[in-house]
Design an enzyme around this catalytic site. Structure first.
Site, PDB file in Angstrom:
ATOM      1  N   ASP A  90      -9.668  -6.709   1.829  1.00 42.78           N
ATOM      2  CA  ASP A  90      -8.345  -7.171   1.408  1.00 42.78           C
ATOM      3  C   ASP A  90      -8.088  -8.614   1.842  1.00 42.78           C
ATOM      4  OD1 ASP A  90      -7.637  -4.806   0.217  1.00 42.78           O
ATOM      5  OD2 ASP A  90      -6.762  -3.948   2.032  1.00 42.78           O
ATOM      6  N   ASP A 141      -5.097  -3.579   4.478  1.00 45.29           N
ATOM      7  CA  ASP A 141      -5.606  -3.139   5.776  1.00 45.29           C
ATOM      8  C   ASP A 141      -7.125  -3.231   5.867  1.00 45.29           C
ATOM      9  OD1 ASP A 141      -6.081  -1.131   3.964  1.00 45.29           O
ATOM     10  OD2 ASP A 141      -4.726   0.327   4.897  1.00 45.29           O
ATOM     11  N   ASP A 196       0.859  -1.183   0.000  1.00 45.56           N
ATOM     12  CA  ASP A 196       0.000   0.000   0.000  1.00 45.56           C
ATOM     13  C   ASP A 196       0.894   1.231   0.000  1.00 45.56           C
ATOM     14  OD1 ASP A 196      -2.319  -1.333   0.293  1.00 45.56           O
ATOM     15  OD2 ASP A 196      -2.470  -1.060   2.469  1.00 45.56           O
TER      16      ASP A 196
HETATM   17  P1  ATP Z   1      -3.567   3.122   0.040  1.00 42.97           P
HETATM   18  O1  ATP Z   1      -4.420   2.129  -0.649  1.00 42.97           O
HETATM   19  O2  ATP Z   1      -2.194   3.177  -0.510  1.00 42.97           O
HETATM   20  O3  ATP Z   1      -3.570   3.036   1.521  1.00 42.97           O
HETATM   21  P2  ATP Z   1      -5.419   5.334  -0.080  1.00 42.97           P
HETATM   22  O4  ATP Z   1      -5.490   5.733   1.330  1.00 42.97           O
HETATM   23  O5  ATP Z   1      -5.437   6.436  -1.091  1.00 42.97           O
HETATM   24  O6  ATP Z   1      -4.120   4.555  -0.410  1.00 42.97           O
HETATM   25  P3  ATP Z   1      -8.028   4.295   0.142  1.00 42.97           P
HETATM   26  O7  ATP Z   1      -8.074   4.433   1.594  1.00 42.97           O
HETATM   27  O8  ATP Z   1      -8.650   3.116  -0.527  1.00 42.97           O
HETATM   28  O9  ATP Z   1      -6.576   4.328  -0.397  1.00 42.97           O
HETATM   29  O10 ATP Z   1      -8.665   5.623  -0.461  1.00 42.97           O
HETATM   30  C1  ATP Z   1      -9.007   5.726  -1.815  1.00 42.97           C
HETATM   31  C2  ATP Z   1      -9.346   7.153  -2.139  1.00 42.97           C
HETATM   32  O11 ATP Z   1     -10.509   7.562  -1.408  1.00 42.97           O
HETATM   33  C3  ATP Z   1      -8.287   8.157  -1.759  1.00 42.97           C
HETATM   34  O12 ATP Z   1      -7.343   8.323  -2.770  1.00 42.97           O
HETATM   35  C4  ATP Z   1      -9.075   9.426  -1.543  1.00 42.97           C
HETATM   36  O13 ATP Z   1      -9.313  10.066  -2.765  1.00 42.97           O
HETATM   37  C5  ATP Z   1     -10.383   8.910  -1.006  1.00 42.97           C
HETATM   38  N1  ATP Z   1     -10.420   9.000   0.455  1.00 42.97           N
HETATM   39  C6  ATP Z   1      -9.508   8.552   1.317  1.00 42.97           C
HETATM   40  N2  ATP Z   1      -9.873   8.790   2.578  1.00 42.97           N
HETATM   41  C7  ATP Z   1     -11.068   9.403   2.514  1.00 42.97           C
HETATM   42  C8  ATP Z   1     -11.998   9.890   3.488  1.00 42.97           C
HETATM   43  N3  ATP Z   1     -11.761   9.788   4.773  1.00 42.97           N
HETATM   44  N4  ATP Z   1     -13.115  10.466   3.037  1.00 42.97           N
HETATM   45  C9  ATP Z   1     -13.368  10.550   1.730  1.00 42.97           C
HETATM   46  N5  ATP Z   1     -12.557  10.117   0.783  1.00 42.97           N
HETATM   47  C10 ATP Z   1     -11.420   9.557   1.144  1.00 42.97           C
END
Ligand code: ATP
Length: 902
Positions: free
Chosen positions: A644, A640, A331
């Protein structure tokens, strides 16, 4: 209040239920109530149940082929009246069992301690406030909040449910998640059908809920079915299983050899009873009895070392697999980056503003073209910041160590940005209180909240594509509602993401004045686009170094993220992923949408060639693991989220995050990182390689020494000479050397350059041609050394007892010298550092001490048929040992040079 095991919690009407549990749904328990109940009901723990009780574990130590052979030999000896020999054999068997029992107990203890290190947390309502507590502190009557990804921490009766689905397979064996609902059920409803209950150890796969704890610890349903509780991990891995089957094969070969020796002896006209003892001596000499115990201990030491470096191993085979990992899929957020977000740029159509300041301290300015800018003066920008502040579950707090965030750092950064712009957090939230929310889930990539006011407003924030897909209009910087220009927004997103900014989009909609709740359908379309906030999340410095180390170790690192492709590619390049080309670093990125269109065949080559996968869904993660595995890769994959779990299970090493990971992902993983840090995976790989090296070193040490002992006996029989080793002496030498000498190899530190060689191929046989040649070489050297000194001693007129004492000492000393060779498979002891593993010297010192007792103590002379020898004999013995060390050293140097030339 009662928590009798038979209370039909599922059948009680809610008021009776809460009354009986003396629980308060709105406020939760008070500290005094909690303390009182903790005393009455104890901690919310299940007593660990080891696989076998200590007695059975002890008795199982005797369940080995060698022990049966020895017991038969002891019985024959006793039958012949040789009581001393019989009791020595019994004594050694008993001692061996005790040592094995203690060592196995230690290994099991180490694993059990690690299992305890992984605690489960629970969210409870106490004194009217939400708190995260250690799940072992829960008591009956506690009000627990469940969210997707949680492990249910105790038996609960549900009071509120929102789309709650629970995987109850731990309890019922049914793998399809069940839907839950509130409301009393019929008294005779079967456990699996009790929709209003959720049981300890089951997993929340979707939705949210509130419930009241009905039972804790041993009184829970899972606590009652003891056999379903995960007992201490079986101490078996692919390698130990391979070795076990090899040992079985070896046993048959040795027995056949013993029978053959027996036959040859008969042909020479020796009495059968003597020959039986020869056969026993041969079996004892050749069976590597120390092998299984030392393997287990080496693995347990590896597990402990990994834990010290923040990697908790949940399944023992992972220790080995880690050493052969070829691809790590990680990630981005929090693992490769610090997960410390700071908003740097705000954009609404026609207005671009930057934000300064560091960390979570809400001190900083908004700047436009380098000049301070009053954001609240612009209605659209104010609305953008307001959306970030209200559509938010994080809490910003000032503590002794400065400002910190409770909750999601992405959301924390939005609070800080709003505060910097002059919107005070709590008062603003009070003006427009929240009525309902759709929580953020990676699957949907957005979050929405409904707020009181006139008019009532829904704010939505999330990934740009998701938000844009729901918008029809755009509020520009001048406050005009204009048609959405998708191309312009996308161009802006690309520009921001290209600098490595994590970009979130914001939108809003007004709703009917009586609307009290929202669902996904309510925000499916017709929203008004507000703008973008871009935040930095710097790479972890140690991750940059770890990626470099992996590169040197022949391990490819891929980023698999939910974030935007351009952001991911920019961060990947900062971290050092991708390929170096003459024109700079090339980071190839593919988005989830592009992956969707690929056939399995195409995916296989894309999976191998691409460094960054962005906007990837959990299902695509699974497909990627499968595609990489189809190419023969050994894949470690991080995860996480609740979804997954399949990818984590499928990966060769599933890696979960200890801090930010869901309980569901931890359950599915082979390894949990207690610091959520990519560098820890690289550290675990390094340790895994070290453990495997040590296992191979031990095997390389023990097999030739057993071969040497066996050969001495065989040659004596074939040449019709007296035996240089008696059965009890073979037994002595085998038992003492394995424990005192061989075990020290388990403590050998990692070799220098361990991360500069390619990963071990999992299909390489442990017993390589190289090892076979080594067995032949060392076996022959020990044979020649001991046989020659034995015959020479007899020739010089020494007694048989003295000659045998010399032969036994040749083994003890020769094996000590050879141990020094085995400290590394490639390097010489001097390259490793002579004292880098002090246990080697402690072991050799102890070995020499017991050999002196064996040689000079009258009691030992009586028990083991030995006799004192002179100092010139010791000189000869030492020369043989030194010769072995030098010859094997030369062989290693020759191999090293040949490897280098290749
Ligand atoms: P990784 O998968 O590497 O941990 P990530 O945190 O970007 O990365 P996700 O948590 O799946 O992955 O988030 C996907 C997308 O959703 C993010 O790129 C962001 O645009 C959006 N996002 C993340 N957190 C929030 C939130 N708390 N509220 C709304 N949108 C969010």
């Amino acid at each position: 209040m009662s928590s009798a095991p038979k209370t039909p919690w599922h059948a009680l009407p809610e008021p009776d239920l809460l009354g009986l549990l003396e629980a308060d749904q709105a406020q939760g328990l008070t500290p005094a109530q909690v303390q009182d109940r903790q005393q009455r009901f104890g901690r919310n723990l299940l007593a660990p149940r080891l696989g076998h009780g200590p007695l059975l574990r002890f008795l199982l130590q005797f369940h080995q082929a060698l022990v049966y052979i020895l017991l038969a030999a002891a019985a024959v000896k006793a039958g012949l009246g040789a009581w001393i020999d019989a009791s020595v054999i019994f004594g050694v068997v008993l001692l061996n069992a005790i040592i094995g029992f203690i060592q196995e107990g230690k290994a099991l203890g180490a694993l059990a301690a690690l299992a305890r290190a992984l605690t489960t947390e629970a969210t409870v309502l106490r004194e009217g406030a939400k708190q995260r507590i250690d799940a072992t502190d829960l008591v009956p009557g506690d009000i627990v909040l469940l969210a997707s990804g949680d492990k249910v921490p105790a038996d609960l009766r549900l009071l509120q449910c929102r789309n709650l689905r629970i995987d109850e397979s731990a309890l019922t064996g049914e793998s399809v998640p069940v839907e839950k609902a509130v409301g009393a059920q019929a008294f005779d409803t079967a456990l699996a059908e009790r929709a209003n209950m959720s049981y300890s150890s089951t997993l929340v796969t979707y939705g949210t809920a509130t419930g009241v704890v009905t039972s804790t610890g041993e009184h829970t349903e899972i606590g009652r079915i003891s056999e379903l509780i995960a007992s201490a991990e079986a101490l078996a891995t692919p390698l130990t299983r391979k070795i076990a089957s090899f040992s079985r094969l070896l046993l048959y070969a040795i027995l056949a050899l013993a029978a053959l020796t027996f036959a040859v002896g008969l042909w020479h006209g020796n009495p059968p009873v003597d020959l039986f003892m020869v056969a026993v001596a041969l079996a004892v000499a050749m069976i590597p009895e120390g092998l299984p115990a030392v393997l287990t201990i080496t693995l347990a030491i590896g597990v402990t070392r990994m834990a010290r470096r923040h990697a908790i191993i949940r399944h023992l085979p992972a220790v080995e697999t880690l050493g052969s990992t070829t691809v790590i899929c990680s990630d981005k957020t929090g693992t490769l980056t610090r997960n410390e977000m700071t908003v740097r740029q705000l954009w609404v159509a026609g207005l671009d503003v930057t934000v300064d300041g560091v960390g979570y301290a809400p001190q900083g300015r908004l700047l436009r073209d380098g000049q301070a800018f009053d954001a609240t003066a612009n209605a659209t920008l104010r609305e953008l910041l307001l959306a970030g502040l209200l559509c938010n579950d994080a809490v910003l707090k000032q503590g002794a160590e400065g400002w910190k965030i409770e909750g999601d750092p992405t959301e924390g950064a939005l609070l800080v940005a709003a505060h910097k712009a002059g919107l005070e957090i709590a008062p603003t939230q009070a003006v427009q209180p929240r009525l309902d929310a759709i929580p953020f889930e990676s699957e949907h990539q957005y979050m929405a909240t409904l707020h009181e006011g006139s008019p009532r407003v829904v704010y939505l924030k999330g990934a740009v594509e998701q938000v844009l897909a729901r918008c029809t209009g755009l509020l520009d910087a001048d406050g005009h509602n204009i048609p959405l220009d998708l191309a312009a927004v996308h161009a802006q997103v690309e520009a921001m993401a290209g600098q490595g900014l994590r970009v979130l989009a914001f939108a809003r909609a007004t709703v009917a004045p009586d609307q009290r709740s929202i669902d996904h359908a309510d925000v499916a379309n017709g929203l008004q686009f507000l703008g973008l906030q871009g935040m930095i999340d710097p790479p972890r410095e140690e991750a940059v170094r770890a990626v470099q180390a992996c590169r040197g170790a022949g391990i490819r690192v891929k980023m698999i993220t939910g974030d935007h492709a351009a952001t991911a590619a920019a961060i990947a390049s900062q971290i050092g992923l991708g390929e170096d080309t003459p024109t700079g670093r090339l980071v190839s990125a593919l988005s989830g949408r592009e992956l969707e269109g690929l056939s399995d065949e195409q995916l296989r080559s894309a999976a191998a060639d691409t460094a960054v996968f962005a906007r990837v869904t959990p299902e695509q993660k699974l497909r990627l693991v499968q595609a990489l595995q189809a190419r023969g890769e050994v894949v470690a994959m991080t995860g996480d989220g609740v979804n997954d779990a399949p990818a984590l299970r499928r990966a060769d090493i599933g890696v979960a995050m200890g801090i930010n990971g869901t309980e569901v992902s931890k359950e599915a993983a082979d390894m949990v990182l207690t610091d959520d840090n990519f560098a820890t995976i690289a550290a675990a790989v390094e340790e895994g390689r070290g453990v495997f090296d040590n296992l191979v070193k031990f095997i390389t040490w023990i097999l030739p020494t057993n071969a040497g002992q066996g050969l001495v006996i065989i040659v004596a029989v074939v040449l019709a000479q007296p035996l240089p080793l008696l059965p009890v002496q073979a037994l002595w030498i085998n038992m003492t050397t394995a424990v005192l000498l061989g075990l020290a190899l388990a403590f050998e530190p990692r070799e220098p350059g361990i991360m500069r060689r390619p990963p071990r191929r999992p299909d390489t046989p442990i017993i390589s041609t190289e090892l076979l040649l080594r067995i032949a070489l060392v076996g022959t050297l020990l044979l020649v050394g001991s046989f020659a000194l034995f015959e020479w001693a007899l020739h010089r007129g020494s007694s048989e007892a003295q000659a045998r004492t010399i032969a036994v000492n040749v083994f003890a000393v020769g094996q000590s010298f050879y141990l020094l060779n085995c400290r590394s498979l490639r390097l010489s002891m001097f390259k490793l550092g002579v004292l880098s593993n002090p246990w080697i010297w402690v072991g050799i010192g102890a070995m020499m001490t017991v050999q002196l007792l064996f040689t000079y103590l009258p009691a030992m002379n009586l028990l083991f048929h030995t006799a004192p020898i002179g100092w010139t004999d010791w000189l000869h013995i030492t020369l043989v040992g030194l010769l072995i060390y030098l010859i094997v050293g030369a062989e290693k140097a020759w191999r090293r040079r040949r490897e280098l030339r290749r």
